[in-house]
Design a protein around this motif. Sequence first.
Motif, PDB file in Angstrom:
ATOM      1  N   ASN A  10       0.836  -1.487  -0.004  1.00  0.00           N
ATOM      2  CA  ASN A  10       0.024  -0.235   0.072  1.00  0.00           C
ATOM      3  C   ASN A  10       0.886   1.167   0.173  1.00  0.00           C
ATOM      4  OD1 ASN A  10      -2.541  -1.360  -0.072  1.00  0.00           O
ATOM      5  ND2 ASN A  10      -2.501  -1.340   2.097  1.00  0.00           N
ATOM      6  N   GLU A  11       2.003   1.225   0.813  1.00  0.00           N
ATOM      7  CA  GLU A  11       2.877   2.491   0.742  1.00  0.00           C
ATOM      8  C   GLU A  11       3.482   2.426  -0.824  1.00  0.00           C
ATOM      9  OE1 GLU A  11       4.417   2.222   5.301  1.00  0.00           O
ATOM     10  OE2 GLU A  11       5.462   0.845   3.818  1.00  0.00           O
ATOM     11  N   ALA A  12       3.911   1.441  -1.329  1.00  0.00           N
ATOM     12  CA  ALA A  12       4.471   1.561  -2.865  1.00  0.00           C
ATOM     13  C   ALA A  12       3.494   2.105  -3.806  1.00  0.00           C
ATOM     14  CB  ALA A  12       4.651   0.086  -3.387  1.00  0.00           C
ATOM     15  N   PRO A  32      -8.585  -3.455   3.394  1.00  0.00           N
ATOM     16  CA  PRO A  32      -6.926  -3.552   3.693  1.00  0.00           C
ATOM     17  C   PRO A  32      -6.528  -2.239   2.987  1.00  0.00           C
ATOM     18  CG  PRO A  32      -7.638  -5.172   2.337  1.00  0.00           C
ATOM     19  CD  PRO A  32      -9.075  -4.461   2.484  1.00  0.00           C
ATOM     20  N   SER A  33      -7.149  -1.274   2.630  1.00  0.00           N
ATOM     21  CA  SER A  33      -6.455  -0.080   1.684  1.00  0.00           C
ATOM     22  C   SER A  33      -6.060   1.032   2.605  1.00  0.00           C
ATOM     23  CB  SER A  33      -7.442   0.432   0.942  1.00  0.00           C
ATOM     24  OG  SER A  33      -8.562   1.168   1.135  1.00  0.00           O
ATOM     25  N   THR A  34      -6.103   1.151   3.913  1.00  0.00           N
ATOM     26  CA  THR A  34      -6.045   2.109   4.479  1.00  0.00           C
ATOM     27  C   THR A  34      -4.763   3.063   4.645  1.00  0.00           C
ATOM     28  OG1 THR A  34      -8.044   1.589   6.195  1.00  0.00           O
ATOM     29  CG2 THR A  34      -6.564   3.336   6.845  1.00  0.00           C
ATOM     30  N   GLU A 171      -5.514  -7.996  -0.657  1.00  0.00           N
ATOM     31  CA  GLU A 171      -4.903  -7.886   0.703  1.00  0.00           C
ATOM     32  C   GLU A 171      -3.571  -8.313   0.769  1.00  0.00           C
ATOM     33  OE1 GLU A 171      -3.520  -8.732   4.547  1.00  0.00           O
ATOM     34  OE2 GLU A 171      -4.083 -10.239   3.089  1.00  0.00           O
ATOM     35  N   VAL A 172      -3.191  -9.499  -0.172  1.00  0.00           N
ATOM     36  CA  VAL A 172      -1.799  -9.953  -0.017  1.00  0.00           C
ATOM     37  C   VAL A 172      -0.949  -9.060  -0.499  1.00  0.00           C
ATOM     38  CG1 VAL A 172      -0.167 -11.799  -0.968  1.00  0.00           C
ATOM     39  CG2 VAL A 172      -2.588 -12.148  -0.109  1.00  0.00           C
ATOM     40  N   ILE A 173      -1.280  -8.541  -1.585  1.00  0.00           N
ATOM     41  CA  ILE A 173      -0.336  -7.342  -1.978  1.00  0.00           C
ATOM     42  C   ILE A 173      -0.035  -6.148  -1.406  1.00  0.00           C
ATOM     43  CG2 ILE A 173       0.186  -6.061  -4.314  1.00  0.00           C
ATOM     44  CD1 ILE A 173       0.819  -9.238  -4.498  1.00  0.00           C
ATOM     45  N   GLY A 174      -1.461  -5.496  -0.908  1.00  0.00           N
ATOM     46  CA  GLY A 174      -1.350  -4.522  -0.187  1.00  0.00           C
ATOM     47  C   GLY A 174      -0.603  -4.417   1.069  1.00  0.00           C
ATOM     48  N   HIS A 175      -0.602  -5.731   1.828  1.00  0.00           N
ATOM     49  CA  HIS A 175       0.071  -5.841   3.031  1.00  0.00           C
ATOM     50  C   HIS A 175       1.484  -6.469   3.061  1.00  0.00           C
ATOM     51  CE1 HIS A 175      -3.929  -4.791   5.394  1.00  0.00           C
ATOM     52  NE2 HIS A 175      -3.240  -3.879   5.087  1.00  0.00           N
ATOM     53  N   MET A 176       1.913  -7.070   2.002  1.00  0.00           N
ATOM     54  CA  MET A 176       3.278  -7.642   2.036  1.00  0.00           C
ATOM     55  C   MET A 176       4.216  -6.481   1.840  1.00  0.00           C
ATOM     56  SD  MET A 176       3.445  -9.793  -1.558  1.00  0.00           S
ATOM     57  CE  MET A 176       4.814 -10.415  -0.986  1.00  0.00           C
TER      58      MET A 176
END
Length: 372
Positions: A10-12, A32-34, A171-176
């Motif tokens: 998500n930071e990326a 899971p986007s916050t 969510e996997v890509i967003g939080h890894m």
Amino acid sequence: MTEEFFVQGNEACAKGALAAGCRFFAGYPITPSTEIAETLSRELPKVGGSFVQMEDEIASAGAIIGASWGGAKSMTATSGPGISLMQENIGYAFMTETPIVLINVQRGSPSTAQPTMAAQADMMQARWGSHGDYEPIALSPSSVQEFFDFTIKAFNLAEEYRVPVFVMADEVIGHMREKITVPDNIEIVPRKRPEKTDDYLPFENVENGTTSMPAFGDGFNVHVTGLTHDERGYPDTNTPETHENLVKRICNKILMNRDKICSVRSENCDDADIVIVSYGAPVRSVVEAVNKTDKKVGYIKIDTPWPFPDEQIKELTKNASDVLVVEMNLGQMYYEVDRVVKDKNVHLFGKIGGVLPTPDEILDEINKIGGN
């Protein structure tokens, strides 16, 4: 100078948006986007941009549409329930040809379901969520690097075709967390602004379908409406030809450029008995499974689920006898593959519950199918 960072997906995404020139974000916190909103709330003011936490997702979509017509590259980030709320405004953005970027970090569904777990539940929402005829563009990242890259690409496509663009993460890509490389020569597509002439038409039926776009305050006095409108932007709801010309142009500017927009990547498909089709986070397990098996198995990674890459899928599966679709739902893109690959046995491994399909589970599916 090329830089490297070890960051969350998500930071990326937020870094990609800033690099692409995003200067306005409106959104409402939703797992899971916050973290996208949190990052941009800190970073946008540093570059002269604006962050607004809205009262809900309906208002968020309206705000980024307004910001885009104000001349800013704009985006929001949400998940499935938020995308559901945005759909009327998304349809308005298609009808008014407003370039915006919508990040959807997908989670378990239906309803509020599994906020902290992964899914690919909204793929058909991106395609058919709003009413009427329109042709969306959607990108699906499989890594943290791609979440950065595809966010930039989404802004470029939005500007090139004057259209809303989805980035369908999960969510996997967003939080890894992974290392990303940020090059110093990022290609950015600027907004095409019109020259002020007496005969300028903001919705002109030009050859490539995409007209230049002024900003409010530039002195063009553009009328922007979700009603059927003529080339000036004024409502003309009772003339069938006006509606047909407008909607077909909106659709055709995407369909006639499918070859430029659609992107897939593949390995070992030429002589494969089985070809696996996947997108997003499951690609990671698919690649490992293909590397482990001693059967003739190739894979296709879909980067752009919409518009669906019909011709590429047909070509890459032409020598296979079986096609296996792996996704985190009970079959959404599976039906698109089945539609395109009519002379093959098309199988689905659709996993729900919130966790990735594992390489061993995919190997089991390969062994069930057989092949050499």
